[in-house]
Design an enzyme around this catalytic site. Structure first.
Site, PDB file in Angstrom:
ATOM      1  N   ASP A 169       0.829  -1.203   0.000  1.00 24.46           N
ATOM      2  CA  ASP A 169       0.000   0.000   0.000  1.00 24.46           C
ATOM      3  C   ASP A 169       0.868   1.260   0.000  1.00 24.46           C
ATOM      4  O   ASP A 169       2.098   1.179   0.087  1.00 24.46           O
ATOM      5  CB  ASP A 169      -0.912  -0.044   1.243  1.00 24.46           C
ATOM      6  CG  ASP A 169      -2.241   0.634   0.997  1.00 24.46           C
ATOM      7  OD1 ASP A 169      -2.375   1.344  -0.008  1.00 24.46           O
ATOM      8  OD2 ASP A 169      -3.155   0.467   1.837  1.00 24.46           O
ATOM      9  N   ASP A 226     -10.737   3.306  -2.846  1.00 21.76           N
ATOM     10  CA  ASP A 226     -11.292   2.082  -2.275  1.00 21.76           C
ATOM     11  C   ASP A 226     -12.731   1.832  -2.721  1.00 21.76           C
ATOM     12  O   ASP A 226     -13.528   2.757  -2.851  1.00 21.76           O
ATOM     13  CB  ASP A 226     -11.261   2.161  -0.743  1.00 21.76           C
ATOM     14  CG  ASP A 226      -9.845   2.051  -0.198  1.00 21.76           C
ATOM     15  OD1 ASP A 226      -8.889   2.018  -1.004  1.00 21.76           O
ATOM     16  OD2 ASP A 226      -9.688   1.996   1.032  1.00 21.76           O
TER      17      ASP A 226
END
Ligand code: GLA
Length: 570
Positions: A169, A226
């Site tokens: 990430d 997301d």
């Protein structure tokens, strides 16, 4: 949809009609089967989109050893493993909040008392592969220890635990002092240094990996923020020409940047978490036609038979996993109704007809949209039913909102040609001498789309009484990225606020290296400029820069880059 609506097609006709018999540009770039170097084996880890399960959408950080063992059991018992879901990936929240004395990452002692090797062994014992989450910043998004300054040490730990897949990430990574491509490139090297090929999933949702040749570094890269369990979010993530992460519309999406070995990742599945089974099916069909990675995100211990049937449907998965690896691309979009086409390795093509609108609709695919002619076999993939032979078109009748049909059209034979990928000289600086940036398509933007060669309001660009033929009319805040490919040495432009702007906002014209946000990416800064500031001449060194961002930082003001161009030494 009536045929008369076809004029609404916002896609470049040349893209659809100029079918070529070659594969996409990048197909030849992945290493051949006979190359057995570690790096070649690494780049062959994901020749079809990776499939698995990831803990985030179902549990967020609420994971522990017992739960994950039961998930592994359920992956086997439900038939998910046998349907192709190979990876069980632990997302954020698995690690202790402090590293050990030697700096090594530790599992959270309460959640995973037996450590990560034990859980990896269990997952492997089930015939599954094991994946893990980390972050290239100093902390993960949950503020647990990130891998910055521990890159090799952490990759070594993962290799020692038997990790097969790393989701890396990007929270806090903007202060690493390295552009994303370099940062991810470093991890690739650290992975290779371990001697264990592990999939590198690049979770860099603010940042366009396709622009900086992400396919040479990792196996998949996020192309959206997301995903959440509602259809609006599903569509947003699928459609990168809509949200904040946008490529020039002339590319018709990102399809040409994916292929066997490397994939655009519109985020993990919410199948099983959506409101209805119809929504679950549509989400799954969309991910399958897009050749997206299929990482299930529901609680597999508690899944209905229908959800299981959706996730394990052999024929639908076969579309996603087709070895030709073409990402389905849009051949029709009127805002409410969409048609995607994914030419397959067996000579037929998969077609998705999708109704996003609240109103029921008929949607028609015509053979000229998908490179076919005459009478063609049509199969309903979900129903596993041949619908017969159809001439010139097929209409899906009365599709409700979020309804779709997934079809296979055509017969076995020579694979159908693909549209022409965008020629390099239309979006990359390829020539020696002077390249005017408005002659190139931007490869990424954030904020309102710039107007090419006019002000944002569509008027001629005029600065200090001089009218400029070339330029960008922008509304702050605006970021547009161009691919210089490391070739140019200087960037020049004249910049000023647009005279039509009467407000008092101050803005900054800035040039940045590929990272949209990091302070280290700054190559030029005009300082604050208002409507009363004199124009400025920008003359900046861009030596070695691959992707250059023309950034206007501030609020609302209209502002122009006049005659923006780069110079490539002869
Ligand atoms: C980011 C990622 C998500 C998930 C969380 C974990 O938001 O985009 O997919 O990994 O971090 O904190």
């Amino acid at each position: 949809m009536r045929m008369a609506q076809l004029h609404k097609l916002p896609l470049s006709l040349t893209l659809i009609t100029a079918f070529l018999s070659c594969a996409t540009l990048r197909a030849s770039e992945h290493p051949g089967q006979d190359d057995n170097t570690l790096e070649a084996r690494y780049h062959r880890l994901a020749m079809t989109p990776p499939m698995g399960w990831n803990s985030w959408n179902a549990f967020k950080g609420d994971i522990n050893e017992q739960k994950i063992r039961r998930i592994a059991d359920a992956m086997v018992a439900s038939g998910m493993r046998d349907a192709g879901y190979a990876y069980l990936v632990l997302d954020d929240g698995w690690m202790a909040d402090k590293r050990g004395d030697d700096g090594a990452l530790l599992a959270d002692p309460n959640k995973f008392p037996n450590g990560m090797k034990a859980i990896a062994d269990y997952v492997h014992s089930k015939g599954l592969k094991f994946g893990i989450y980390e972050d290239r910043g100093h902390s993960t998004c949950m503020q647990l220890p990130g891998s910055f300054r521990h890159e090799q040490q952490d990759m070594n730990s993962f290799a020692a635990w038997g990790v097969d897949y790393i989701k890396l990430d990007s929270c806090f990574a903007e202060i690493n002092g390295r552009p994303s491509s370099q940062d991810f490139g470093l991890y690739k090297q650290c992975i290779l240094n371990t001697g264990r090929p592990m999939i590198l999933s690049m979770a860099n949702y603010t940042d366009p990996s396709w622009a900086w040749d992400g396919h040479k570094i990792g196996h998949l890269w996020r192309t959206s923020y997301d995903i959440y369990p509602r259809m609006g979010s599903v569509y947003y993530c699928a459609d990168t020409t809509a949200g904040d992460i946008v490529i020039h519309p002339a590319f018709n999406g990102l399809w040409q940047f994916a292929g066997p070995g490397y994939w655009n990742d519109p985020d993990m599945l919410q199948v099983g978490n959506l409101k209805t089974d119809a929504e679950n099916r549509t989400h799954f069909a969309l991910w399958c036609i897009l050749a997206a990675p299929l990482m299930a995100g529901n609680d597999l211990r508690d899944m209905s038979q229908t959800v299981r049937d959706v996730l394990t449907d052999e024929e639908v998965i076969a579309i996603n996993q087709d070895p030709r690896g073409v990402q389905g691309y849009k051949v029709y979009d009127d805002g409410d109704h969409e048609i995607y086409n994914k030419p397959l390795s067996d000579g037929a093509t998969a077609v998705l007809l999708l109704n996003k609108a609240a109103k029921e609709a008929d949607i028609t695919v015509t053979w000229d949209m998908i490179g076919l002619k005459g009478r063609q076999k049509v199969r309903d993939i979900w129903q596993r039913k041949d619908l017969g032979d159809f001439s010139d078109s097929f209409t899906a009748k009365s599709l409700p909102q979020h309804g779709h049909m997934l079809l296979k059209i055509g017969s076995p034979g020579k694979p159908l040609p693909l549209p022409r990928p965008m020629p390099l000289d239309k979006y990359i600086v390829t020539r020696k001498g002077r390249t005017s940036l408005p002659d190139l398509h931007y490869i990424w933007r954030k904020g309102d789309a710039p107007k090419y060669n006019t002000t944002f309001d569509g008027k001629p660009i005029v600065i200090d009484g001089k009218t400029y033929e070339k330029g960008f009319g922008c509304k702050a805040s605006s970021r547009i990225m161009f691919k210089l490919d490391g070739k140019a040495s200087r960037f020049r432009a004249v910049v000023a606020l647009d005279p039509s702007y009467k407000g008092d906002e101050a803005i900054k014209f800035r040039l940045r290296n590929e990272d949209p946000i990091g302070p280290d990416s700054l190559l030029y800064d005009s300082g604050n400029m208002t409507k009363d500031s004199p124009s400025k001449l920008v003359d900046a060194d861009v030596t070695g820069i691959d992707c250059l961002i023309l950034s206007i930082e501030g609020k609302q003001a209209l502002a122009n880059w006049a005659d923006p161009h780069v110079l490539v030494p002869r």
